[in-house]
Design a protein around this motif. Sequence first.
Motif, PDB file in Angstrom:
ATOM      1  N   LEU A   4      28.415 -53.050 -48.981  1.00  0.00           N
ATOM      2  CA  LEU A   4      28.353 -54.425 -48.497  1.00  0.00           C
ATOM      3  C   LEU A   4      27.048 -54.661 -47.756  1.00  0.00           C
ATOM      4  N   PRO A   5      26.555 -55.902 -47.752  1.00  0.00           N
ATOM      5  CA  PRO A   5      25.409 -56.192 -46.889  1.00  0.00           C
ATOM      6  C   PRO A   5      25.800 -55.894 -45.443  1.00  0.00           C
ATOM      7  N   HIS A   6      24.869 -55.360 -44.664  1.00  0.00           N
ATOM      8  CA  HIS A   6      25.183 -54.954 -43.296  1.00  0.00           C
ATOM      9  C   HIS A   6      25.820 -56.094 -42.506  1.00  0.00           C
ATOM     10  N   SER A   7      25.392 -57.327 -42.736  1.00  0.00           N
ATOM     11  CA  SER A   7      25.945 -58.451 -41.984  1.00  0.00           C
ATOM     12  C   SER A   7      27.437 -58.643 -42.267  1.00  0.00           C
ATOM     13  N   LYS A   8      27.933 -58.136 -43.390  1.00  0.00           N
ATOM     14  CA  LYS A   8      29.342 -58.299 -43.750  1.00  0.00           C
ATOM     15  C   LYS A   8      30.182 -57.072 -43.373  1.00  0.00           C
ATOM     16  N   VAL A   9      29.545 -56.016 -42.924  1.00  0.00           N
ATOM     17  CA  VAL A   9      30.256 -54.799 -42.540  1.00  0.00           C
ATOM     18  C   VAL A   9      30.610 -54.897 -41.062  1.00  0.00           C
ATOM     19  N   THR A  10      31.878 -54.673 -40.734  1.00  0.00           N
ATOM     20  CA  THR A  10      32.302 -54.756 -39.334  1.00  0.00           C
ATOM     21  C   THR A  10      32.066 -53.428 -38.621  1.00  0.00           C
ATOM     22  N   SER A  11      32.041 -53.488 -37.304  1.00  0.00           N
ATOM     23  CA  SER A  11      31.876 -52.257 -36.530  1.00  0.00           C
ATOM     24  C   SER A  11      33.052 -51.313 -36.767  1.00  0.00           C
ATOM     25  N   GLU A  12      34.239 -51.865 -37.027  1.00  0.00           N
ATOM     26  CA  GLU A  12      35.413 -51.023 -37.302  1.00  0.00           C
ATOM     27  C   GLU A  12      35.259 -50.295 -38.629  1.00  0.00           C
ATOM     28  N   GLN A  13      34.681 -50.960 -39.638  1.00  0.00           N
ATOM     29  CA  GLN A  13      34.433 -50.306 -40.927  1.00  0.00           C
ATOM     30  C   GLN A  13      33.404 -49.191 -40.769  1.00  0.00           C
ATOM     31  N   ILE A  14      32.359 -49.465 -40.014  1.00  0.00           N
ATOM     32  CA  ILE A  14      31.337 -48.439 -39.775  1.00  0.00           C
ATOM     33  C   ILE A  14      31.960 -47.266 -39.036  1.00  0.00           C
ATOM     34  N   LEU A  15      32.739 -47.550 -37.989  1.00  0.00           N
ATOM     35  CA  LEU A  15      33.377 -46.490 -37.213  1.00  0.00           C
ATOM     36  C   LEU A  15      34.277 -45.630 -38.098  1.00  0.00           C
ATOM     37  N   ALA A  16      35.121 -46.259 -38.904  1.00  0.00           N
ATOM     38  CA  ALA A  16      36.034 -45.510 -39.773  1.00  0.00           C
ATOM     39  C   ALA A  16      35.255 -44.629 -40.750  1.00  0.00           C
ATOM     40  N   LYS A  38      31.958 -53.733 -22.661  1.00  0.00           N
ATOM     41  CA  LYS A  38      31.396 -52.936 -21.560  1.00  0.00           C
ATOM     42  C   LYS A  38      29.885 -52.883 -21.594  1.00  0.00           C
ATOM     43  N   THR A  39      29.319 -53.061 -22.787  1.00  0.00           N
ATOM     44  CA  THR A  39      27.869 -53.040 -22.937  1.00  0.00           C
ATOM     45  C   THR A  39      27.492 -53.836 -24.182  1.00  0.00           C
ATOM     46  N   SER A  40      26.285 -54.349 -24.191  1.00  0.00           N
ATOM     47  CA  SER A  40      25.816 -55.068 -25.374  1.00  0.00           C
ATOM     48  C   SER A  40      25.070 -54.145 -26.331  1.00  0.00           C
ATOM     49  N   VAL A  41      24.944 -52.887 -25.960  1.00  0.00           N
ATOM     50  CA  VAL A  41      24.201 -51.918 -26.766  1.00  0.00           C
ATOM     51  C   VAL A  41      24.893 -51.648 -28.096  1.00  0.00           C
ATOM     52  N   CYS A  42      26.212 -51.427 -28.057  1.00  0.00           N
ATOM     53  CA  CYS A  42      26.972 -51.135 -29.273  1.00  0.00           C
ATOM     54  C   CYS A  42      28.455 -51.358 -28.996  1.00  0.00           C
ATOM     55  N   ASP A  43      29.260 -51.370 -30.065  1.00  0.00           N
ATOM     56  CA  ASP A  43      30.709 -51.531 -29.920  1.00  0.00           C
ATOM     57  C   ASP A  43      31.422 -50.201 -29.723  1.00  0.00           C
ATOM     58  N   ASP A  92      25.946 -51.154 -34.484  1.00  0.00           N
ATOM     59  CA  ASP A  92      27.271 -51.355 -33.894  1.00  0.00           C
ATOM     60  C   ASP A  92      27.923 -50.062 -33.421  1.00  0.00           C
ATOM     61  N   VAL A  93      27.536 -48.952 -34.035  1.00  0.00           N
ATOM     62  CA  VAL A  93      28.099 -47.647 -33.682  1.00  0.00           C
ATOM     63  C   VAL A  93      26.941 -46.689 -33.438  1.00  0.00           C
ATOM     64  N   VAL A  94      26.969 -46.030 -32.288  1.00  0.00           N
ATOM     65  CA  VAL A  94      25.965 -45.024 -31.965  1.00  0.00           C
ATOM     66  C   VAL A  94      26.656 -43.663 -31.985  1.00  0.00           C
ATOM     67  N   VAL A  95      26.056 -42.725 -32.706  1.00  0.00           N
ATOM     68  CA  VAL A  95      26.632 -41.392 -32.852  1.00  0.00           C
ATOM     69  C   VAL A  95      25.687 -40.374 -32.225  1.00  0.00           C
ATOM     70  N   HIS A  96      26.249 -39.484 -31.413  1.00  0.00           N
ATOM     71  CA  HIS A  96      25.504 -38.382 -30.820  1.00  0.00           C
ATOM     72  C   HIS A  96      26.062 -37.088 -31.396  1.00  0.00           C
ATOM     73  N   VAL A  97      25.193 -36.280 -32.004  1.00  0.00           N
ATOM     74  CA  VAL A  97      25.590 -34.981 -32.525  1.00  0.00           C
ATOM     75  C   VAL A  97      24.855 -33.930 -31.698  1.00  0.00           C
ATOM     76  N   PHE A  98      25.618 -33.074 -31.026  1.00  0.00           N
ATOM     77  CA  PHE A  98      25.068 -32.093 -30.093  1.00  0.00           C
ATOM     78  C   PHE A  98      25.341 -30.659 -30.523  1.00  0.00           C
ATOM     79  N   ARG A  99      24.507 -29.747 -30.068  1.00  0.00           N
ATOM     80  CA  ARG A  99      24.920 -28.349 -29.982  1.00  0.00           C
ATOM     81  C   ARG A  99      25.841 -28.286 -28.769  1.00  0.00           C
TER      82      ARG A  99
END
Length: 123
Positions: A4-16, A38-43, A92-99
């Motif tokens: 889908l175009p990014h504008s049509k993808v919801t943050s819930e779809q990205i999260l899932a 809580k913040t405007s940075v991401c959902d 909409d979703v920020v992911v942190h991958v750590f050691r």
Amino acid sequence: MSGLPHSKVTSEQILATVLKILDDNKAEDVVQIDLRGKTSVCDHMVICSGRSSRQVVSIADKLAEDLKHELGVLSKSEGQETGDWVLIDTGDVVVHVFRPEVREFYQLEKMWMPIGKTATNAV
């Protein structure tokens, strides 16, 4: 590009999709934090671990690639050079991958969780 175009993808779809990709790629201790209102940075923020620098970079690369192919979502990432901590920003979703030891040092879950609450284990 499929999806889908990014504008049509919801943050819930990205999260899932993020959670599925992380599970498929053996990310460990996956935690999701709802930041809506809580913040405007991401959902949503997702924090996970890889067992080694190589696995951290591999998980991050695969996540960015699969999000592009499955949803048409382009992401930006930082930190692949060392593989200690890679940040993947989809907007909409920020992911942190750590050691694991780097994750323990920064303790992002504690920083973003309300007092007395614990993060939601995603997997």
